[in-house]
Design a protein around this motif. Structure first.
Motif, mmCIF file in Angstrom:
data_model
loop_
_atom_site.group_PDB
_atom_site.id
_atom_site.type_symbol
_atom_site.label_atom_id
_atom_site.label_comp_id
_atom_site.label_asym_id
_atom_site.label_seq_id
_atom_site.Cartn_x
_atom_site.Cartn_y
_atom_site.Cartn_z
ATOM 1 N N ILE A 117 0.817 -1.197 0.000
ATOM 2 C CA ILE A 117 0.000 0.000 0.000
ATOM 3 C C ILE A 117 0.859 1.259 0.000
ATOM 4 C CG2 ILE A 117 -1.760 1.312 1.208
ATOM 5 C CD1 ILE A 117 -3.005 -1.146 2.164
ATOM 6 N N ILE A 118 1.729 1.382 0.998
ATOM 7 C CA ILE A 118 2.391 2.680 1.197
ATOM 8 C C ILE A 118 3.345 3.025 0.062
ATOM 9 C CG2 ILE A 118 3.831 4.012 2.739
ATOM 10 C CD1 ILE A 118 2.612 2.643 5.046
ATOM 11 N N SER B 78 1.553 3.568 -3.258
ATOM 12 C CA SER B 78 0.728 4.782 -3.222
ATOM 13 C C SER B 78 1.582 6.023 -3.327
ATOM 14 C CB SER B 78 -0.080 4.848 -1.928
ATOM 15 O OG SER B 78 -0.954 3.769 -1.844
ATOM 16 N N PHE C 257 -2.099 12.485 -4.115
ATOM 17 C CA PHE C 257 -1.846 11.463 -3.101
ATOM 18 C C PHE C 257 -3.136 10.900 -2.531
ATOM 19 C CE2 PHE C 257 2.571 11.044 -2.874
ATOM 20 C CZ PHE C 257 3.121 12.266 -3.226
ATOM 21 N N PHE D 93 -3.753 6.936 -2.700
ATOM 22 C CA PHE D 93 -3.933 6.143 -1.494
ATOM 23 C C PHE D 93 -5.311 5.489 -1.448
ATOM 24 C CE2 PHE D 93 -0.593 5.872 1.524
ATOM 25 C CZ PHE D 93 0.317 6.840 1.128
ATOM 26 N N SER D 94 -6.348 6.260 -1.840
ATOM 27 C CA SER D 94 -7.688 5.671 -1.784
ATOM 28 C C SER D 94 -7.812 4.508 -2.745
ATOM 29 C CB SER D 94 -8.758 6.692 -2.152
ATOM 30 O OG SER D 94 -8.365 7.954 -1.797
ATOM 31 N N SER E 259 -5.761 1.582 -1.246
ATOM 32 C CA SER E 259 -6.173 1.004 0.037
ATOM 33 C C SER E 259 -7.604 0.504 0.031
ATOM 34 C CB SER E 259 -5.966 2.003 1.174
ATOM 35 O OG SER E 259 -6.492 3.253 0.814
#
Lengths: 394, 340, 459
Positions: free
Chosen positions: B18-19, B22, B276, B280-281, B284
């Motif tokens: 994820i991180i 993203s 961002f 991220f959305s 995640s």
């Protein structure tokens, strides 16, 4: 004026059975699209069969076959139908060798080929859904249905002791059909599909799909996609993020371009591909080498066989009339009869001219069931030292 | 100690899937959204040709990179494409200026409504699309070379002895690094230089800016130059990270718009935040948290299913859903952008 | 020049082009292009109503076309009882729960003041509603898709004649347009464009992935036809006799097996043309109905009000006209027409292939049709539909011929020549873009500009 034009073209066609003529056969494959790295050789293999027949001088009083290539695009049903329409009504092809991808094959069959009574022989459309096509006996395929590939792959995995896989498939009827068939067979064999997720072709980033797939916790990833599209992207993303290191490939992924793109991380990967080994396969490999084509290109054997069957059916019927070709397809492909191997088209044409019966075996052991499909054999492949090697034939 | 390792594993898992992706994807979106937002702020229309324009800039970079590679010039562990960037940017700038001169300037003089600009940009999109495919073809092209990884998953696992690996690619690191530098340069330019201030004034209130003697054509020219540079760099970084395929750039158009609008269109800070947020959305919301939860919870609570909020099929749709929600709830975006 | 004369000239030119294709390639090909031109004309009409009457920038046509296609499947395919039995119950519960959640959201929206409490409440309701819905929805979907997935795996349809689906398609599109309009219509034109583009992508994603409804990417083929099948025609006596009579001159000279052979060929060709002409007939009827209704609406008080709103929104607002309501009306009507065109297209194709819906072909191309044809002018939209579709299809053979011709002096395997030949198909995009830009710059009214009546002296 129009009637004269119509009449003259028709006369020219129908007169074909009495004297040497140029007979047009359509080759509709996805020369652009998800399997465009495979289709040039497939087209060339079919053309090899046509050339062999034309050169022999024995086809229908010395007639020759002119192949008319058309681009099915593999994904755009409207474009493929338009191409087939043009070939059937404007170029007046007597039969079609194609199409390559299941979706457009169904579209062409339903919309153009069957309504116009034109035989279609597909070398690579493997969706199980095509088995239920209402085709009035006009649709044949020299590649087996994926219903069988799913079974074979489940067997292979079971025999290697792999009990759990994650599955990703390209989001179309080929991918979904194969994924469903595999899931069913694998479950029946006691295996578990931990996740079955689609991926779209034509995207650049598959890290989200890979993330979801790896969350399943499985060690093996089965990729039922295309080597020139999403399938490659998924494998690349999996290797990059360390999500998966062991892969299982469906027939759409078996291409040298994949190995060239991924490299040695692909060693040890298992795959399935319709085809066989043995005498006929070797004979065909030699023919390919002589024609300057890559050996072992996917679906080249099937394409050659499709082209050969069309030509032989013509000869058996004594005419290049569309309905006549259809009437003889089963006869030339099935036993009884003199067995015909790749490269023996001249021999076959001679037998048929004399009224005999043949059983075309060809490069892929052709034998049609009653709906014009082959049971098929599959090669179990493994990547060793950067090449696909055949381990076994199922 | 077990709980500790489990937590570490969970953290690494989340970082890896994820991180890190993203942040990289967010940086790519941010750079693209910056270009969109600048055009919107100063030229006052949504440029539908942005994605294909990016494809054009990247195509030029790819061609120059191939030429450099064929001559054996390289950059060691870094991609050769970085060397190709300066000339590529120059060519793209020229192309952008030609495009502006021949298409948009006419409508600016006529003071046409924004919809007309957008339709014109659709025409430019068609043309650029055709040109790119014509020159380089519609297929995947590879032009990345040099080292691929800063750290590989396997190496990480060996180093730390954890179950989960973390992998960071050179291209991801480059993207983030170059994006930070570019954003700093851009902000310095906009805030400290005369031309930058002129641009901001022109964006805030066109009439007053003109009255103050600001030359509109100069502002427009500088805007296109900056956008061309940003776009080429963004496209090249994206192509290095994934691969170059003209169609994918067209598809990125919508996430760019979503990022710009969500962040607050017309404001560069908004574009970055929006980029961002969207990245991220997307990642995640469609991630399957099964393994993550399995690490963090006791055995009996381990989830059976995948625990996925939304299947990856709808990943594409996530950015639009966010966009639509933002348009409904807070149309000016996170950092209050231009009023609609 | 006189607008009517201009229109007549341009349409005659169009007819001429069709004749050239008919003679040069084949009548079947010409008719195929003609049928698709008719469908494109209807789509362009729909978009023109939104843009020309009300200045609404809808870039989501693709979604509405797809909805029309889904309608064709849902109306004409027979219901699959096994699937209904397996998953229908749970699906119904999930549907009820969804309706309840939406009702709760709407009530909360109306009853509470704008502010963070309202936003929080709505978010809470959505989150609380989502999980129970999924609880019933997921197993229902799995059960339905497990029913013979290779051939079916979905709920089927209503089993009604497919012509009904054209109307139903309009309604589906209208319904979706109403929802979209409620959300997006307050926005400025380019925001509306982006929002509609995004929403159309969401619609396509849903159609592609919800197999239980539309079979998703497995496609639904073999849709029933409103016109006879070619192979059936080839067996019917009256048809064969008719063909024989029409081609008397040619057949009289032949006898025996040769005659039957030629007659067979003629029958096959004629059956194909007959089927296409039948489709053309149906489509022309639809086009005429929609065109007449649109023109009458345009010339009515309602039409004048719409154009007044478009030309000067502030004054119209000051006069007390409900701008958003009127815009919604036009948006819904225009989208309904596009939905009808979508149903027609899927009927012609005989199958629903969600994968073919791409924005370039279905949205942006239609916009080129409207702009080039003449925005604000219905006749112009129809003409634009014909012209642009014709050139879109013919651009590839023409491009190939042109490149072949201009590089004929190069050696056969010259890499430049080969590359150009392979890229000929991308000329299409370039040509379309250049045409659009040229028309917008030099002739922004289009080929048939909007006819505005002026009072007083005419220039």
């Amino acid at each position: 004026m129009k009637k004269l034009l119509l009449a003259s073209t028709i006369l020219a066609l129908s007169a074909g059975y009495t004297m040497a003529a140029e007979i047009k056969v359509g080759i509709i494959l996805g020369f652009t699209g998800p399997i465009e790295s495979m289709t040039p050789d497939m087209g060339a293999s079919a053309e090899m069969a046509f050339k062999e027949a034309s050169d022999s001088g024995l086809l229908l009083g010395g007639s020759t076959i002119t192949a008319i290539r058309g681009d099915s695009t593999c994904i755009d049903a409207a474009a493929a139908t338009a191409v087939a329409e043009k070939q059937i009504t404007s170029d007046n092809v007597v039969a079609i060798m194609g199409a390559d991808c299941s979706g457009v094959t169904g579209a062409i069959a339903n919309n153009v080929a069957v309504p116009n009574g034109v035989v279609m022989v597909s070398p690579s459309a493997t969706s199980p859904g095509l088995s239920s096509l209402k085709d009035k006996g006009l649709f044949f395929r020299t590649a087996p249905s994926d219903a069988r590939q799913g079974e074979v792959m489940a067997d292979i995995l079971k025999s290697r002791g792999i009990k759990e896989v994650a599955v990703t498939y390209t989001n179309n009827d080929y991918g979904k059909g194969l994924a469903d068939s595999f899931a069913k067979s694998f479950a029946a064999a006691g295996g578990k599909v931990s996740i079955s997720a689609a991926h779209e072709d034509g995207k650049a980033d598959y890290s989200a799909e890979v993330g979801a797939l790896s969350a399943s916790g499985s060690k093996y990833l089965a990729v039922f996609g295309y080597a020139d599209q999403g399938g490659k992207g998924i494998i690349q993303a999996s290797l990059d993020s360390g999500a998966f290191e062991h892969f299982v490939l469906g027939d759409g992924m078996i291409s040298d371009t994949l190995i060239a793109a991924i490299g040695k991380d692909l060693n040890g990967t298992i795959g399935t591909l319709p085809g066989g080994t043995g005498k006929t396969a070797d004979m065909f490999k030699d023919m390919l080498a002589k024609a300057g084509l890559k050996k072992g290109g996917a679906f080249t054997g099937e394409s050659y066989d499709a082209g050969a069957l069309i030509v032989l059916a013509m000869q058996a019927a004594g005419s290049s009339d569309r309905a006549a070709i259809q009437s003889k397809m089963m006869m030339v492909a099935n036993a009884p009869g003199e067995k015909i191997y790749p490269g023996e088209l001249a021999k076959a044409l001679k037998i048929l001219k004399g009224g005999g019966d043949i059983d075309y075996v060809g490069a892929t052991n052709v034998e049609f069931n009653k709906i014009g499909e082959v049971y098929g054999s599959y090669k179990e492949l493994e990547v060793k030292n950067g090449k696909f090697e055949t381990i076994k034939v199922h | 100690m077990d709980i500790f390792t489990d937590i570490l594993n969970a953290l690494v898992l989340v970082s890896n899937f994820i991180i890190v992706p993203s942040i990289a994807y967010g940086a790519q979106l941010a750079l693209g959204a910056l270009g969109v937002t600048l055009i919107y702020a100063i030229l006052r229309f949504a440029n539908f040709a942005h994605g294909d324009f990016m494809a054009f800039g990247t195509m030029v970079t790819v061609l120059i990179t191939w030429w450099l590679q064929s001559m054996g010039i390289g950059l060691g562990p870094l991609p050769t494409a970085l060397l190709a960037l300066p000339p590529a940017i120059a060519i793209t700038i020229v192309a952008a200026l030609i495009m502006d001169r021949s298409v948009y300037r006419f409508y600016r003089k006529k003071r046409s409504p924004p919809a007309i600009f957008v339709i014109a940009s659709i025409g430019v999109m068609f043309v650029t699309n055709g040109i790119v495919r014509f020159i380089i073809g519609p297929n995947d092209q590879r032009f990345a070379d040099g080292e691929r990884f800063i750290i590989k998953a396997r190496a990480f696992k060996q180093m730390t002895g954890l179950n989960e690996g973390l992998s960071i690619k050179v291209s991801q690191g480059l993207t983030v690094g170059i994006a930070i530098i570019l954003v700093m340069v851009l902000f310095w330019f906009l805030n400290r230089t005369r031309t930058g201030k002129a641009m901001r004034a022109y964006s805030d209130n066109e009439d007053l800016a003109l009255l103050s003697g600001i030359d509109p054509e100069k502002v427009v020219m500088v805007t296109w130059i900056i956008t061309a540079a940003l776009t080429t760099i963004a496209g090249t970084l994206y192509g290095l990270d994934k691969s170059f395929k003209p169609f994918t750039y067209f598809q990125l158009l919508l996430p760019f718009f979503a990022a710009a609008i969500v962040g607050g269109i017309g404001k560069p800070v908004g574009a970055i935040i929006g980029g961002f947020v969207i990245a991220f959305s997307e990642i995640s919301i469609t991630y399957a948290y099964k393994k993550f939860l399995t690490y963090l919870t006791p055995e009996s609570w381990a989830p059976e299913g995948l625990v996925q909020l939304l299947s990856t099929d709808y990943k594409f749709a996530v950015s639009f859903i966010i966009l639509v929600v933002v348009l409904l709830v807070r149309p000016t975006g996170i950092v209050k952008g231009k009023v609609i | 020049m006189n607008p009517t004369l201009r229109a007549v000239m341009l349409f005659s030119l169009m007819a001429g082009l069709f004749l050239i294709v008919g003679f040069g390639q084949s009548w079947s090909v010409a008719l195929t292009i003609f049928n698709l031109c008719l469908i494109s004309a209807v789509m362009a009409l729909g978009v023109n109503i939104q843009w020309g009457y009300a200045g609404l920038f809808n870039v989501g046509t693709m979604g509405f076309v797809a909805l029309g296609g889904v309608a064709a499947v849902l109306v004409s395919k027979a219901p699959i009882t096994d699937a209904w039995v397996a998953g229908g119950g749970d699906l119904a519960i999930a549907a009820v729960l969804t309706i309840l959640t939406i009702a709760a959201v709407v009530l909360t929206y109306r009853r509470t003041e704008k502010g963070p409490i309202r936003n929080l409440a709505i978010t809470a309701i959505i989150v609380l509603g989502y999980f129970p819905i999924r609880l019933f929805y997921d197993p229902a979907v799995l059960a339905i898709e497990a029913v013979r997935p290779a051939y079916e795996g979905y709920l089927g349809g209503l089993g009604l004649p497919i012509l009904f689906s054209w109307v139903v398609g309009g309604f589906f599109a209208a319904g979706a347009a109403w929802v979209v309009g409620k959300i997006a219509l307050g926005l400025r034109s380019d925001y509306l464009a982006i929002a509609t583009l995004g929403i159309s992508e969401i619609i396509i994603a849903i159609i592609k992935n919800e197999d239980w409804l539309t079979r998703g990417v497995k496609n639904v083929s073999g849709l029933p036809r409103p016109v006879p099948y070619e192979v059936d025609l080839q067996q019917t006596d009256w048809f064969i006799d008719a063909v024989a009579n029409l081609n008397d001159g040619v057949l009289a000279a032949l006898t025996g097996t040769e005659r039957t052979g030629v007659l067979n060929q003629l029958v096959i060709e004629s059956s194909s043309i007959f089927v296409k002409l039948s489709y053309s007939g149906l489509f022309i009827v639809v086009l005429i109905i929609i065109f007449t209704l649109s023109t009458r609406a345009l010339n009515s008080p309602w039409g004048r009000m719409m154009r007044a709103i478009r030309d000067n929104e502030i004054s119209a607002n000051a006069m007390g006209k409900n701008i958003t309501g009127r815009h919604l009306q036009v948006f819904v009507i225009g989208s309904a027409i596009v939905g009808i065109a979508g149903a027609m297209l899927t009927t012609l194709d005989g199958q629903l292939t969600p994968g073919t819906y791409n924005p370039l072909r279905f949205t942006f191309l239609v916009w080129v049709m409207v702009i080039v044809g003449g925005s604000g002018n219905n006749m112009g939209a129809v003409l634009g539909g014909f012209f642009i579709w014709f050139f879109w299809i013919e651009a590839e053979p023409i491009g190939v011929w042109f490149i072949d011709f201009s590089t004929s002096w190069m050696a056969g395997d010259n890499p430049v020549r080969l590359h150009l030949m392979n890229s000929a198909q991308h000329m299409r995009l370039l040509i379309m873009g250049v045409v659009l830009l040229l028309v917008m710059r030099f002739n922004p009214g289009g080929l048939l500009p909007e006819v505005t009546k002026r009072f007083g002296a005419q220039k």
